[in-house]
Design a protein around this motif. Structure first.
Motif, PDB file in Angstrom:
ATOM      1  N   ASP A   1       8.962  13.730   1.904  1.00 51.66           N
ATOM      2  CA  ASP A   1       8.140  14.943   1.890  1.00 51.66           C
ATOM      3  C   ASP A   1       6.673  14.554   1.896  1.00 51.66           C
ATOM      4  OD1 ASP A   1      10.451  16.343   1.663  1.00 51.66           O
ATOM      5  OD2 ASP A   1      10.358  16.468  -0.543  1.00 51.66           O
ATOM      6  N   LYS A   2       5.870  15.430   2.442  1.00 52.81           N
ATOM      7  CA  LYS A   2       4.433  15.152   2.447  1.00 52.81           C
ATOM      8  C   LYS A   2       3.914  15.291   1.018  1.00 52.81           C
ATOM      9  CE  LYS A   2       0.509  15.400   5.375  1.00 52.81           C
ATOM     10  NZ  LYS A   2       0.299  14.039   4.935  1.00 52.81           N
TER      11      LYS A   2
ATOM     12  N   ASP B   1       0.330  14.683  -1.488  1.00 48.52           N
ATOM     13  CA  ASP B   1      -1.083  14.301  -1.568  1.00 48.52           C
ATOM     14  C   ASP B   1      -1.517  14.292  -3.029  1.00 48.52           C
ATOM     15  OD1 ASP B   1      -1.602  16.880  -2.332  1.00 48.52           O
ATOM     16  OD2 ASP B   1      -2.186  17.546  -0.318  1.00 48.52           O
TER      17      ASP B   1
END
Ligand SMILES: Cc1cc2nc3c(=O)[nH]c(=O)nc-3n(C[C@H](O)[C@H](O)[C@H](O)COP(=O)(O)OP(=O)(O)OC[C@H]3O[C@@H](n4cnc5c(N)ncnc54)[C@H](O)[C@@H]3O)c2cc1C
Length: 478
Positions: free
Chosen positions: A307-308, A310
């Protein structure tokens, strides 16, 4: 020394080539503070720029730790002063098992410490034992200079005890034999913590030019450090912590118990074990992943979906907050004891009780004092300066806070292993001749420890050692 240096130059060149090609981004003077774990998988690290103090996150599909051994937990070792255990210890706190921490290698040919000012020990190459003869005065407390001690008053104890191997017995045996001689009061040099490594016979046999050709660089280094000329007087040597065989547990893909967190080189426990005593880290490296990424890393990345993530992800933010909070806490204590004084005391305890020989009594004593020392550290360490700039006291305090926890695990592991094995000599487990005695019925396993919380009890997982083609046999060098 020469081989290692050439390997390093080769490795640096290969790395520089990749940096130039844009395949590798280099972050010098940047230290990993913590591992980011999301949904049970390693997804990056938190790191601090040691010059500016800036904390950053690096998000990734996988993490490879190549951060070396933990010899510096002993304060004095042959390792570079900056070698530390923070990266693997923080990964351990996040769920990576730590295996066989008590297996530490003590190298017999180091220059003895010369006083309390010292923060590092110097290794003289092993190769010196090819031609140098190790001896001590026969009579305890003999203070005559070596040239005044006649042959009849010398004990070439390795040649006497191990006639088949002489001065070339494995490192642990040579180290312990030197300690035994010093314990008998036959040690030489300051504090009686040294034995002679004598080249007089080699010079007579081969001539000084040949000895110079073989060992000239080492002799020069010894002369510069001690002010003594080994062509004229014997070198003095004493064992020192050099290499750590324990480390993060990994499987055959060099993956730790945290999926996506791979560990290579001295940072892992891998196959160092008892074998490492006579072998070479760099030769093992080919099989063990020094300098090269784990072959299965590509498979891991290809076969998983990521999954992305950040910096705003809650787990990432929480890991940053924890790492920053720890540094802030260290700065806020403003106590009266220096970081080094804690590290030194830790090192002395470990060297005395978990060094060349370990006993149940000594380990219990250490395990009584170490938690107190850790608590005292968090109460009264003094870390001047701020976190927003170069601050080496802060760097060291951060590392020592990990060493204090790791030191405890070393003793826990040594205490539970009621046998002598793999760089761990329990005085209660020796043969009548004083040699290491294994107990394969009870201890033929790798001890992989799960973090039990700060001050908590680590949880032991046993990985049995299975031998299909060779049989376990007791070592015998006599
Ligand atoms: C004096 C000496 C002589 C030796 N001679 C020999 C020999 O002759 N033959 C042999 O086989 N072996 C030898 N060894 C052992 C061998 O050199 C080491 O086992 C090997 O270099 C370890 O390689 P490594 O890449 O795993 O770790 P290292 O070479 O220790 O590299 C680890 C790197 O990680 C960095 N690091 C640590 N923590 C962090 C962090 N938190 N964040 C970012 N970076 C971090 C360190 O600064 C270091 O650059 C010797 C060791 C010493 C000390």
């Amino acid at each position: 020394g020469q081989t290692g240096q050439q390997l390093l130059i080769g490795a640096y060149q290969a790395l520089s080539r990749q940096i130039d090609a844009g395949n590798v981004e280099m972050h010098a003077r940047t230290e990993m503070l913590d591992l980011i774990v999301i949904d049970g998988r390693a997804r990056g690290i938190v790191a601090r720029d040691l010059i500016t103090g800036q904390i950053s996150t690096y998000i990734a599909d996988a993490v490879v730790l190549a951060t070396g051994g933990y010899g510096n937990v002993f304060y004095l070792s042959t390792n570079a002063k900056n070698s530390n255990a923070s990266a693997i210890w923080r990964a351990h706190r996040r769920g990576a098992y730590f295996a066989n921490p008590c297996y530490t290698q003590i190298h017999p040919t180091c220059i003895p410490r010369s006083g309390d000012h010292q923060s590092k020990l110097t290794l003289m190459s092993e190769s010196l034992r090819n031609d140098g003869r190790i001896w001590v005065p026969k009579n305890p407390g003999d203070t005559r200079s070596p040239d005044q001690i006649p042959e009849a008053d010398r004990d070439y104890y390795l040649e006497r005890i191990y006639p088949g191997f002489g001065n070339l017995v494995p490192r642990d045996i040579a180290s312990r034999a030197a300690k035994n001689q010093c314990d008998l009061g036959r040690g030489v040099g300051p504090g009686g913590l040294g034995v002679y490594l004598d080249f007089a016979d080699a010079i007579k046999r081969m001539g000084e030019a040949a000895v110079r050709e073989k060992y000239g660089n080492l002799f020069e280094m010894y002369d510069r450090i001690t002010g003594e000329d080994p062509y004229k007087v014997p070198m003095r040597i004493y064992p020192a912590i050099h290499y750590t065989m324990g480390g993060l547990w990994v499987d055959y893909d060099l993956q730790s118990t945290i999926p996506g967190c791979f560990v290579i080189g001295e940072a892992n426990f891998s196959d160092h074990g008892a074998n490492r005593l006579g072998a070479s880290a760099l030769m093992q490296g080919l099989a063990d992943g020094y300098f090269v990424l784990p072959p299965m890393l590509g498979n891991y990345i290809a076969s998983n979906k990521f999954d992305k993530v950040d910096a705003s992800h809650p787990e990432v933010a929480a890991t940053v907050a924890e790492a920053t909070g720890r540094l802030d806490r260290l700065l806020s204590i403003d106590g009266e004891r220096t970081v080094d004084s804690f590290h030194r005391e830790l090192g002395e305890i470990l060297w005395d009780e978990c060094g060349m020989a370990r006993s149940e009594d000594g380990l219990r004593k250490a395990l009584g004092r170490l938690p107190e020392l850790r608590e005292e550290f968090w109460r009264s360490v003094k870390v001047p300066g701020s976190g927003a700039s170069l601050n080496q006291s802060l760097e060291r305090a951060n590392r020592v806070s990990d060493f204090l926890e790791l030191g405890e695990l070393l003793c826990v592991d040594a205490l539970h292993r009621e046998e002598s094995c793999g760089g761990h000599f329990r005085v209660e487990s020796q043969t009548p001749d004083g040699e290491a005695r294994r107990d394969d019925d009870r201890f033929a396993y790798a001890a992989a420890w799960e973090f039990g919380g700060t001050g908590g009890t680590p949880i032991l997982h046993r990985e049995p050692l299975e031998f299909d083609y060779v049989h376990l046999a007791q070592r015998n060098y006599a």
